[in-house]
Motif scaffolding. Sequence first.
Motif, PDB file in Angstrom:
ATOM      1  N   VAL A 187     -31.321 -37.755  21.611  1.00 18.45           N
ATOM      2  CA  VAL A 187     -31.172 -36.997  22.726  1.00 18.45           C
ATOM      3  C   VAL A 187     -30.129 -35.543  22.768  1.00 18.45           C
ATOM      4  O   VAL A 187     -30.395 -34.537  22.886  1.00 18.45           O
ATOM      5  CB  VAL A 187     -30.999 -37.786  23.901  1.00 18.45           C
ATOM      6  N   LYS A 188     -28.986 -35.901  22.057  1.00 13.52           N
ATOM      7  CA  LYS A 188     -28.046 -34.906  21.925  1.00 13.52           C
ATOM      8  C   LYS A 188     -28.618 -33.849  20.779  1.00 13.52           C
ATOM      9  O   LYS A 188     -28.266 -32.645  21.028  1.00 13.52           O
ATOM     10  CB  LYS A 188     -26.771 -35.615  21.572  1.00 13.52           C
ATOM     11  N   ALA A 189     -29.011 -34.484  19.694  1.00 15.24           N
ATOM     12  CA  ALA A 189     -29.504 -33.496  18.718  1.00 15.24           C
ATOM     13  C   ALA A 189     -30.713 -32.586  19.299  1.00 15.24           C
ATOM     14  O   ALA A 189     -30.900 -31.412  18.926  1.00 15.24           O
ATOM     15  CB  ALA A 189     -29.859 -34.260  17.663  1.00 15.24           C
TER      16      ALA A 189
ATOM     17  N   ALA B  72     -33.586 -21.756  22.100  1.00 19.61           N
ATOM     18  CA  ALA B  72     -33.160 -20.716  23.124  1.00 19.61           C
ATOM     19  C   ALA B  72     -32.247 -19.343  22.894  1.00 19.61           C
ATOM     20  O   ALA B  72     -32.678 -18.424  23.155  1.00 19.61           O
ATOM     21  CB  ALA B  72     -32.659 -21.536  24.255  1.00 19.61           C
ATOM     22  N   SER B  73     -31.416 -19.774  22.241  1.00 21.72           N
ATOM     23  CA  SER B  73     -30.512 -18.856  21.755  1.00 21.72           C
ATOM     24  C   SER B  73     -31.407 -17.605  21.070  1.00 21.72           C
ATOM     25  O   SER B  73     -31.095 -16.450  20.846  1.00 21.72           O
ATOM     26  CB  SER B  73     -28.901 -19.274  21.127  1.00 21.72           C
ATOM     27  N   ALA B  74     -31.959 -18.071  19.882  1.00 22.97           N
ATOM     28  CA  ALA B  74     -32.624 -17.450  18.784  1.00 22.97           C
ATOM     29  C   ALA B  74     -33.722 -16.684  19.703  1.00 22.97           C
ATOM     30  O   ALA B  74     -34.079 -15.447  19.305  1.00 22.97           O
ATOM     31  CB  ALA B  74     -33.145 -18.494  17.866  1.00 22.97           C
ATOM     32  N   ALA B  75     -34.558 -17.128  20.540  1.00 20.94           N
ATOM     33  CA  ALA B  75     -35.610 -16.601  21.178  1.00 20.94           C
ATOM     34  C   ALA B  75     -34.884 -15.389  22.135  1.00 20.94           C
ATOM     35  O   ALA B  75     -35.540 -14.133  22.104  1.00 20.94           O
ATOM     36  CB  ALA B  75     -36.160 -17.496  22.014  1.00 20.94           C
ATOM     37  N   LYS B  76     -33.669 -15.464  22.944  1.00 16.95           N
ATOM     38  CA  LYS B  76     -32.946 -14.449  23.433  1.00 16.95           C
ATOM     39  C   LYS B  76     -32.708 -13.268  22.539  1.00 16.95           C
ATOM     40  O   LYS B  76     -32.730 -12.180  22.814  1.00 16.95           O
ATOM     41  CB  LYS B  76     -31.823 -15.163  24.172  1.00 16.95           C
ATOM     42  N   THR B  77     -32.184 -13.835  21.542  1.00 17.00           N
ATOM     43  CA  THR B  77     -31.587 -12.726  20.344  1.00 17.00           C
ATOM     44  C   THR B  77     -32.763 -11.779  19.946  1.00 17.00           C
ATOM     45  O   THR B  77     -33.000 -10.539  19.816  1.00 17.00           O
ATOM     46  CB  THR B  77     -31.060 -13.296  19.128  1.00 17.00           C
ATOM     47  N   THR B  78     -34.006 -12.552  19.726  1.00 18.48           N
ATOM     48  CA  THR B  78     -35.119 -11.895  19.324  1.00 18.48           C
ATOM     49  C   THR B  78     -35.709 -11.062  20.171  1.00 18.48           C
ATOM     50  O   THR B  78     -36.295  -9.981  20.055  1.00 18.48           O
ATOM     51  CB  THR B  78     -36.391 -12.805  18.691  1.00 18.48           C
ATOM     52  N   LYS B  79     -35.801 -11.242  21.247  1.00 19.83           N
ATOM     53  CA  LYS B  79     -36.184 -10.745  22.619  1.00 19.83           C
ATOM     54  C   LYS B  79     -35.249  -9.235  22.971  1.00 19.83           C
ATOM     55  O   LYS B  79     -35.943  -8.296  23.256  1.00 19.83           O
ATOM     56  CB  LYS B  79     -36.411 -11.420  23.936  1.00 19.83           C
ATOM     57  N   ARG B  80     -34.114  -9.117  22.448  1.00 20.87           N
ATOM     58  CA  ARG B  80     -33.152  -8.387  22.787  1.00 20.87           C
ATOM     59  C   ARG B  80     -33.671  -7.073  21.676  1.00 20.87           C
ATOM     60  O   ARG B  80     -33.123  -5.832  21.813  1.00 20.87           O
ATOM     61  CB  ARG B  80     -31.915  -8.603  22.745  1.00 20.87           C
ATOM     62  N   ARG B  81     -33.951  -7.493  20.491  1.00 25.22           N
ATOM     63  CA  ARG B  81     -34.287  -6.406  19.577  1.00 25.22           C
ATOM     64  C   ARG B  81     -35.266  -5.967  20.028  1.00 25.22           C
ATOM     65  O   ARG B  81     -36.264  -5.281  19.978  1.00 25.22           O
ATOM     66  CB  ARG B  81     -34.465  -7.287  18.153  1.00 25.22           C
TER      67      ARG B  81
ATOM     68  N   LYS C 288     -31.387 -25.631  22.382  1.00 27.63           N
ATOM     69  CA  LYS C 288     -30.130 -24.672  22.939  1.00 27.63           C
ATOM     70  C   LYS C 288     -30.210 -23.644  21.935  1.00 27.63           C
ATOM     71  O   LYS C 288     -30.201 -22.362  21.915  1.00 27.63           O
ATOM     72  CB  LYS C 288     -28.805 -25.228  23.048  1.00 27.63           C
ATOM     73  N   VAL C 289     -30.154 -24.009  20.278  1.00 25.99           N
ATOM     74  CA  VAL C 289     -30.346 -22.750  19.269  1.00 25.99           C
ATOM     75  C   VAL C 289     -31.736 -22.265  19.353  1.00 25.99           C
ATOM     76  O   VAL C 289     -31.597 -20.962  19.165  1.00 25.99           O
ATOM     77  CB  VAL C 289     -30.024 -23.793  17.913  1.00 25.99           C
TER      78      VAL C 289
END
Length: 134
Positions: A114-116, A125-134, A122-123
């Motif tokens: 569950v923790k993994a 989601a963070s990558a998706a946010k970074t990709t949308k910003r570009r 989280k990673v």
Amino acid sequence: MSYQYNDQFAAATRQFADTAARINQLTLDNVQKAFGLQLSTLEENAEATFSFLGEAADVRDFDGLKTLFPKGVQVARENAERALSAGQEVFGATVKTNEAIAEIAKSQLESATVKAQAAAEKVVASAAKTTKRR
């Protein structure tokens, strides 16, 4: 950033130590029960055997020897039954202890999964946010 890793490592170490302590306690309890049961069985068997040997020492003639033989067989049978019963009881307790240990391991594995998954999500989601910003 390194504080976060240290904190995660400390939490994982604490969890591992708690789990190891629970498993050790279960194992020690099982060993204590098994040793006590085997010791009491040995004591009962020795008591019955020495009682029989005391009777055998009092035999002075052939007729006494004839009556002693069935008693000897009975004592040997009862000793074997007690030993077998104790062995089965120890085996059953050991199986239950191993099941409890397996349940602890299963819960730890599920918790780690569950923790993994949460960290992976989280990673992502963070990558998706970074990709949308570009």
